[in-house]
Write a protein that holds these residues in place. Structure first.
Motif, PDB file in Angstrom:
ATOM      1  N   VAL A  38     -20.015 -33.814   8.357  1.00 50.94           N
ATOM      2  CA  VAL A  38     -19.059 -34.754   7.668  1.00 50.94           C
ATOM      3  C   VAL A  38     -17.651 -34.808   8.023  1.00 50.94           C
ATOM      4  CG1 VAL A  38     -18.477 -35.848   5.447  1.00 50.94           C
ATOM      5  CG2 VAL A  38     -21.070 -35.035   5.834  1.00 50.94           C
ATOM      6  N   LEU A  39     -17.095 -33.390   7.745  1.00 54.51           N
ATOM      7  CA  LEU A  39     -15.639 -33.440   7.842  1.00 54.51           C
ATOM      8  C   LEU A  39     -15.220 -33.571   9.290  1.00 54.51           C
ATOM      9  CD1 LEU A  39     -14.997 -31.113   5.119  1.00 54.51           C
ATOM     10  CD2 LEU A  39     -14.629 -33.460   5.029  1.00 54.51           C
ATOM     11  N   MET A  40     -16.045 -32.487  10.138  1.00 55.97           N
ATOM     12  CA  MET A  40     -15.578 -32.316  11.662  1.00 55.97           C
ATOM     13  C   MET A  40     -15.535 -33.508  12.642  1.00 55.97           C
ATOM     14  SD  MET A  40     -14.057 -29.401  11.702  1.00 55.97           S
ATOM     15  CE  MET A  40     -14.011 -29.178  13.464  1.00 55.97           C
ATOM     16  N   GLY A  45     -12.616 -37.852  14.748  1.00 54.17           N
ATOM     17  CA  GLY A  45     -12.303 -39.305  14.980  1.00 54.17           C
ATOM     18  C   GLY A  45     -10.676 -39.310  15.008  1.00 54.17           C
ATOM     19  N   LEU A  46      -9.925 -38.643  14.224  1.00 55.46           N
ATOM     20  CA  LEU A  46      -8.492 -38.684  14.122  1.00 55.46           C
ATOM     21  C   LEU A  46      -7.762 -37.982  15.441  1.00 55.46           C
ATOM     22  CD1 LEU A  46      -7.807 -37.570  10.281  1.00 55.46           C
ATOM     23  CD2 LEU A  46      -7.665 -39.912  11.302  1.00 55.46           C
ATOM     24  N   SER A  49     -10.880 -34.712  19.165  1.00 51.38           N
ATOM     25  CA  SER A  49     -11.921 -33.504  19.543  1.00 51.38           C
ATOM     26  C   SER A  49     -12.278 -32.860  18.392  1.00 51.38           C
ATOM     27  CB  SER A  49     -10.971 -32.563  20.478  1.00 51.38           C
ATOM     28  OG  SER A  49     -11.747 -31.467  20.436  1.00 51.38           O
ATOM     29  N   PRO A  50     -13.536 -32.389  18.102  1.00 51.60           N
ATOM     30  CA  PRO A  50     -13.988 -31.798  16.862  1.00 51.60           C
ATOM     31  C   PRO A  50     -13.726 -30.363  16.607  1.00 51.60           C
ATOM     32  CG  PRO A  50     -15.820 -31.705  18.604  1.00 51.60           C
ATOM     33  CD  PRO A  50     -14.695 -32.481  19.127  1.00 51.60           C
ATOM     34  N   ASN A  51     -12.889 -29.772  17.664  1.00 51.25           N
ATOM     35  CA  ASN A  51     -12.179 -28.543  17.778  1.00 51.25           C
ATOM     36  C   ASN A  51     -11.087 -28.481  18.642  1.00 51.25           C
ATOM     37  OD1 ASN A  51     -12.982 -27.656  20.433  1.00 51.25           O
ATOM     38  ND2 ASN A  51     -14.933 -27.050  19.507  1.00 51.25           N
ATOM     39  N   PHE A  52     -10.237 -27.325  18.445  1.00 52.55           N
ATOM     40  CA  PHE A  52      -8.824 -27.197  19.146  1.00 52.55           C
ATOM     41  C   PHE A  52      -8.872 -25.990  20.050  1.00 52.55           C
ATOM     42  CE2 PHE A  52      -8.107 -28.704  14.532  1.00 52.55           C
ATOM     43  CZ  PHE A  52      -7.465 -29.763  14.981  1.00 52.55           C
ATOM     44  N   ASP A  53     -10.112 -25.841  20.513  1.00 53.90           N
ATOM     45  CA  ASP A  53     -10.447 -24.856  21.497  1.00 53.90           C
ATOM     46  C   ASP A  53      -9.388 -24.852  22.814  1.00 53.90           C
ATOM     47  OD1 ASP A  53     -11.946 -23.686  19.592  1.00 53.90           O
ATOM     48  OD2 ASP A  53     -13.786 -23.963  20.717  1.00 53.90           O
ATOM     49  N   GLU A  54      -9.498 -26.069  23.244  1.00 55.91           N
ATOM     50  CA  GLU A  54      -8.578 -26.392  24.630  1.00 55.91           C
ATOM     51  C   GLU A  54      -7.310 -26.708  24.394  1.00 55.91           C
ATOM     52  OE1 GLU A  54     -10.306 -25.973  27.309  1.00 55.91           O
ATOM     53  OE2 GLU A  54     -12.043 -25.514  26.375  1.00 55.91           O
TER      54      GLU A  54
END
Length: 132
Positions: A38-40, A45-46, A49-54
């Motif tokens: 739900v949150l990721m 969308g904002l 990317s669903p994470n900030f790994d890159e």
């Protein structure tokens, strides 16, 4: 020796802790599913990317410094904490307040205990004011 061990295991605190660990383990899958599904996606969308790994990677003397992985972990922690607070803690606090109001239990203000010396000095002061 075994009697002491049995007494230790059967104490209320140990049993409560065991129940809390089991419930916490079961509840973690609910919170993780909410964050992951739900949150990721909302964050993805904002941000895109669903994470900030890159997000932030630096090559430092042949070693890869990945600040984005830390940022992803911090964001995940904050999302999980927010999910627990807004989905569990806030509604539970409202239910408790509603129950307390229904039962007529209010926050009672207790007067701070007065030091006997302070009370005596206050009485002397007041009597001196009356004499003057």
């Amino acid at each position: 020796m075994l009697q002491g061990f049995r007494d230790f295991i059967m104490k209320g605190n140990v049993v409560d802790l065991a129940v809390a660990v089991v419930i916490g383990a079961a509840f973690s899958s609910v919170v993780n599913a909410m964050v992951k599904n739900v949150l990721m996606p909302f964050i993805a969308g904002l941000v895109g990317s669903p994470n900030f790994d890159e997000f932030a990677r630096w090559n430092f003397n042949g070693n890869m410094v990945e600040f984005g992985v830390l940022l992803t972990a911090v964001v995940n922690f904050l999302l999980i904490a927010a999910a627990i607070y807004f989905v569990i803690v806030m509604p539970m606090n409202k239910l408790i307040a509603l129950r307390d109001r229904k039962l007529g239990i209010g926050k009672q203000t207790e007067e701070a205990p007065v030091d006997p010396q302070v009370a005596l000095l206050t009485e002397i002061r007041d009597s001196l004011k009356v004499r003057s």
